[in-house]
Design an enzyme around this catalytic site. Structure first.
Site, PDB file in Angstrom:
ATOM      1  N   PHE A 149       0.806  -1.216   0.000  1.00 39.45           N
ATOM      2  CA  PHE A 149       0.000   0.000   0.000  1.00 39.45           C
ATOM      3  C   PHE A 149       0.841   1.269   0.000  1.00 39.45           C
ATOM      4  O   PHE A 149       0.374   2.319  -0.444  1.00 39.45           O
ATOM      5  CB  PHE A 149      -0.918   0.020   1.233  1.00 39.45           C
ATOM      6  CG  PHE A 149      -0.205   0.359   2.514  1.00 39.45           C
ATOM      7  CD1 PHE A 149      -0.040   1.682   2.919  1.00 39.45           C
ATOM      8  CD2 PHE A 149       0.324  -0.635   3.321  1.00 39.45           C
ATOM      9  CE1 PHE A 149       0.634   1.994   4.100  1.00 39.45           C
ATOM     10  CE2 PHE A 149       0.999  -0.330   4.496  1.00 39.45           C
ATOM     11  CZ  PHE A 149       1.159   0.995   4.879  1.00 39.45           C
ATOM     12  N   LYS A 173      -1.072  -7.781  -8.617  1.00 39.38           N
ATOM     13  CA  LYS A 173      -2.002  -7.839  -7.482  1.00 39.38           C
ATOM     14  C   LYS A 173      -1.600  -6.720  -6.534  1.00 39.38           C
ATOM     15  O   LYS A 173      -0.739  -6.876  -5.686  1.00 39.38           O
ATOM     16  CB  LYS A 173      -1.911  -9.203  -6.793  1.00 39.38           C
ATOM     17  CG  LYS A 173      -3.190  -9.637  -6.029  1.00 39.38           C
ATOM     18  CD  LYS A 173      -3.593  -8.729  -4.897  1.00 39.38           C
ATOM     19  CE  LYS A 173      -2.681  -8.817  -3.694  1.00 39.38           C
ATOM     20  NZ  LYS A 173      -3.187  -7.909  -2.568  1.00 39.38           N
ATOM     21  N   GLU A 176      -5.050  -4.008  -1.659  1.00 43.73           N
ATOM     22  CA  GLU A 176      -6.485  -3.728  -1.694  1.00 43.73           C
ATOM     23  C   GLU A 176      -6.837  -2.447  -0.943  1.00 43.73           C
ATOM     24  O   GLU A 176      -7.994  -2.003  -0.982  1.00 43.73           O
ATOM     25  CB  GLU A 176      -7.276  -4.911  -1.125  1.00 43.73           C
ATOM     26  CG  GLU A 176      -6.999  -5.267   0.321  1.00 43.73           C
ATOM     27  CD  GLU A 176      -5.832  -6.229   0.513  1.00 43.73           C
ATOM     28  OE1 GLU A 176      -5.842  -6.978   1.510  1.00 43.73           O
ATOM     29  OE2 GLU A 176      -4.911  -6.225  -0.336  1.00 43.73           O
ATOM     30  N   ARG A 177      -5.853  -1.833  -0.272  1.00 47.67           N
ATOM     31  CA  ARG A 177      -6.127  -0.587   0.448  1.00 47.67           C
ATOM     32  C   ARG A 177      -6.139   0.630  -0.466  1.00 47.67           C
ATOM     33  O   ARG A 177      -6.823   1.604  -0.183  1.00 47.67           O
ATOM     34  CB  ARG A 177      -5.084  -0.389   1.553  1.00 47.67           C
ATOM     35  CG  ARG A 177      -5.096  -1.480   2.608  1.00 47.67           C
ATOM     36  CD  ARG A 177      -3.941  -1.310   3.566  1.00 47.67           C
ATOM     37  NE  ARG A 177      -3.796  -2.443   4.477  1.00 47.67           N
ATOM     38  CZ  ARG A 177      -2.798  -2.599   5.321  1.00 47.67           C
ATOM     39  NH1 ARG A 177      -1.833  -1.692   5.377  1.00 47.67           N
ATOM     40  NH2 ARG A 177      -2.725  -3.646   6.118  1.00 47.67           N
ATOM     41  N   SER A 226       5.802  -6.985   4.352  1.00 45.66           N
ATOM     42  CA  SER A 226       6.411  -7.322   5.635  1.00 45.66           C
ATOM     43  C   SER A 226       7.244  -8.595   5.510  1.00 45.66           C
ATOM     44  O   SER A 226       7.015  -9.430   4.630  1.00 45.66           O
ATOM     45  CB  SER A 226       5.329  -7.523   6.695  1.00 45.66           C
ATOM     46  OG  SER A 226       4.582  -8.701   6.440  1.00 45.66           O
ATOM     47  N   CYS A 281       9.654   1.834   3.654  1.00 52.27           N
ATOM     48  CA  CYS A 281      10.607   0.798   4.041  1.00 52.27           C
ATOM     49  C   CYS A 281      12.018   1.345   4.146  1.00 52.27           C
ATOM     50  O   CYS A 281      12.905   0.691   4.698  1.00 52.27           O
ATOM     51  CB  CYS A 281      10.559  -0.375   3.064  1.00 52.27           C
ATOM     52  SG  CYS A 281      11.168   0.019   1.420  1.00 52.27           S
ATOM     53  N   GLU A 384       9.499  -3.223  13.399  1.00 53.56           N
ATOM     54  CA  GLU A 384       9.240  -2.155  12.437  1.00 53.56           C
ATOM     55  C   GLU A 384       7.922  -1.480  12.829  1.00 53.56           C
ATOM     56  O   GLU A 384       6.867  -2.114  12.826  1.00 53.56           O
ATOM     57  CB  GLU A 384       9.149  -2.718  11.026  1.00 53.56           C
ATOM     58  CG  GLU A 384       8.964  -1.655   9.961  1.00 53.56           C
ATOM     59  CD  GLU A 384       8.957  -2.228   8.546  1.00 53.56           C
ATOM     60  OE1 GLU A 384       9.423  -1.544   7.630  1.00 53.56           O
ATOM     61  OE2 GLU A 384       8.470  -3.365   8.367  1.00 53.56           O
TER      62      GLU A 384
END
Length: 499
Positions: A149, A173, A176-177, A226, A281, A384
């Site tokens: 996202f 893909k 979805e957020r 993640s 990140c 994190e």
């Protein structure tokens, strides 16, 4: 209520699974759209369409494929403001930050215009008597990417641009957020001349991810997210015989030496630690000043800068420094970790827990936090946080500071601020981290180099973008050919050595 779609075969296709996820406006907390979550059958249909379209695309010469990328760059520049606004609306980052998201993806597309050069093979004439050897780089077929996202424009382009330039079809893909920008990018690629079916966008959750990992036609999978999910995708994808590259979590340290320009270091930490609400990140989440005097001077510089930060929605004007985090769950996780830092004994120097923005009380805003005297056993150091929280870990020597970054399980990026060239050179040579900044806080490489961490920040042998991308999205085929001259001598049962 807007209902988004998949993008398959050059058209927007409604979801048929009956499952949806909510897309929020992070500034208000309101649901603004629904995202369809694909079934395995919907994913399989997208793969089938891609597999039919890919051979003809691979047969197009690299120069013509590069021309599609040229046109795509023009279209990205044309629609930059439109893309940035759509991105900010779903993600929450400021408009300049959203435009930067698109720009860093665009730069990888520009690099992919060089596909004709990057796809050239090697040739050796007279490897033996009358024997020539050469290699060629060929497309894999149908490839896929699962993207996060926090960079809904940049990371998809980091994946699909080189994959498509190499002659592959690509199944994207996205998160979805915030899936609207990936759908817009697919439209722009086809406007640029990409054949229908070469870039498909399939929205979904773990069901779609597993369908990608298990589908026998998909030859490679890229992932950013993640570390636990990176490990899962890498293991399952590799066990199914796919080529897989996965990029996971990070805990990026910035070492501040006593001789550093403290104003420069403090400004760098503000941008790197709090920009995009810390949802990067490559964000710096750990400051490591060397010596208590250095630490005291750094904290003194940081506090007024942090307290002056303006937090607000992307519509709040150009002076907004960062916006909300992406979901209520993300905010809850950040606040839980902040509380753990207090409970475990860190000094909360700047407390953002009571931050409240009038008119946006239901938004996912998190005030800036600064911890001092953090130790390596604390959760806020080990985990994190992915939020606007900066931890200061005091080191008493350069070697101790170096050891902190080297001993951490993550190895994405790190930086050192110093005027000492010898210290900087030693740091760059010894540190076991993938991307290094010397007086540069967020050392994200430009498009013609490669992006990738070490340790539990990355899984796989090849990095993203740059030359590694063209290796990842192609296979090398080596040909040995012999064209004898004169009268045929008959069968030979060994490879004749050179005279």
């Amino acid at each position: 209520m807007q209902e988004l779609t998949h993008y398959i075969g050059g058209a927007h296709v409604k979801g048929t699974s009956g499952r949806f996820s909510d897309i929020y406006n992070p500034a208000t907390g309101e649901v603004q759209a629904k995202c369809p979550l694909a079934s395995p059958e919907e994913l399989a249909h997208a793969v089938e369409v891609a597999a039919k379209a890919q051979p003809a695309w691979a047969a197009v010469n690299p120069q013509r494929r590069a021309r599609v990328m040229m046109k795509f760059v023009d279209l990205l520049n044309r629609d930059m403001d439109k893309l940035a606004e759509a991105l900010s609306r779903e993600h929450g980052k400021t408009l300049p930050d959203a435009a930067g998201d698109v720009q860093r993806g665009l730069e990888v597309v520009e690099y992919c215009i060089g596909a004709p050069q990057l796809l050239k093979g090697e040739f050796t004439d007279s490897a033996g008597p009358g024997i020539d050897m050469y290699s060629m780089r060929q497309a894999l077929g149908v490839t896929a990417g699962i993207t996060p996202f926090n960079f809904p424009a940049m990371i998809p382009m980091w994946m699909f641009a080189p994959a498509i330039a190499c002659g592959n079809a690509f199944i994207l893909k996205p998160s979805e957020r915030d899936p609207s920008v990936p759908l817009m990018l697919a439209e722009l690629m086809e406007e640029a001349g990409l054949p229908k079916g070469i870039l498909q966008v399939v929205n979904g959750d773990k069901v779609a991810v597993d369908a990608i990992l298990d589908h026998p036609v998909i030859q490679s999978v890229g992932f950013v997210g993640s570390t636990p999910i990176a490990e899962y995708i890498y293991g399952r994808g590799c066990s199914n015989g796919k080529r897989v590259q996965c990029f996971g979590g990070a805990k990026n340290h910035m070492i501040i030496m006593p001789d550093a320009d403290m104003d420069q270091a403090a400004d760098a930490l503000i941008g790197a630690g709090y920009g995009a609400a810390g949802e990067r990140c490559m964000a710096i989440s750990v400051a490591v000043p060397v010596g208590d005097e250095t630490a005291d001077r750094l904290i003194e510089k940081l506090v007024p800068r942090i307290e002056a930060l303006k937090v607000g929605p992307y519509t709040g004007g150009k002076d907004v420094d960062y916006g909300p985090v992406v979901t209520a769950a993300a905010k809850e996780n950040i606040m839980r970790l902040v509380q753990s830092g207090i409970d475990q004994g860190a000094d909360l120097v700047v407390d953002g827990r009571n931050f409240n923005l009038q008119g946006y009380e239901d938004g996912f805003f998190v005030g800036p936090h600064l911890f001092d005297r953090v130790t390596r056993d604390m959760d806020i150091y080990q985990k994190e946080i992915f939020g606007p929280v900066l931890s200061c870990v005091r080191a008493q020597s350069y070697e101790e500071a170096l050891g902190l970054a080297m001993d951490h399980e993550y190895g994405n990026g790190t930086a050192i601020f110093t005027r000492d060239g010898d210290a900087a050179r030693d740091f760059a040579n010894r540190i076991n981290v993938g991307m290094i900044g010397i007086n540069v806080p967020i050392p994200v490489p430009l498009a013609y180099h490669t992006f990738g961490g070490w340790k539990k920040s990355a899984f796989g042998d090849l990095n993203q973008h740059g030359p590694d991308a063209f290796k990842f999205y192609t296979r090398t085929k080596t040909i040995t050919s012999r064209w004898p001259s004169g009268i045929k001598d008959g069968a030979a049962f060994n490879f004749k050595p050179m005279d």
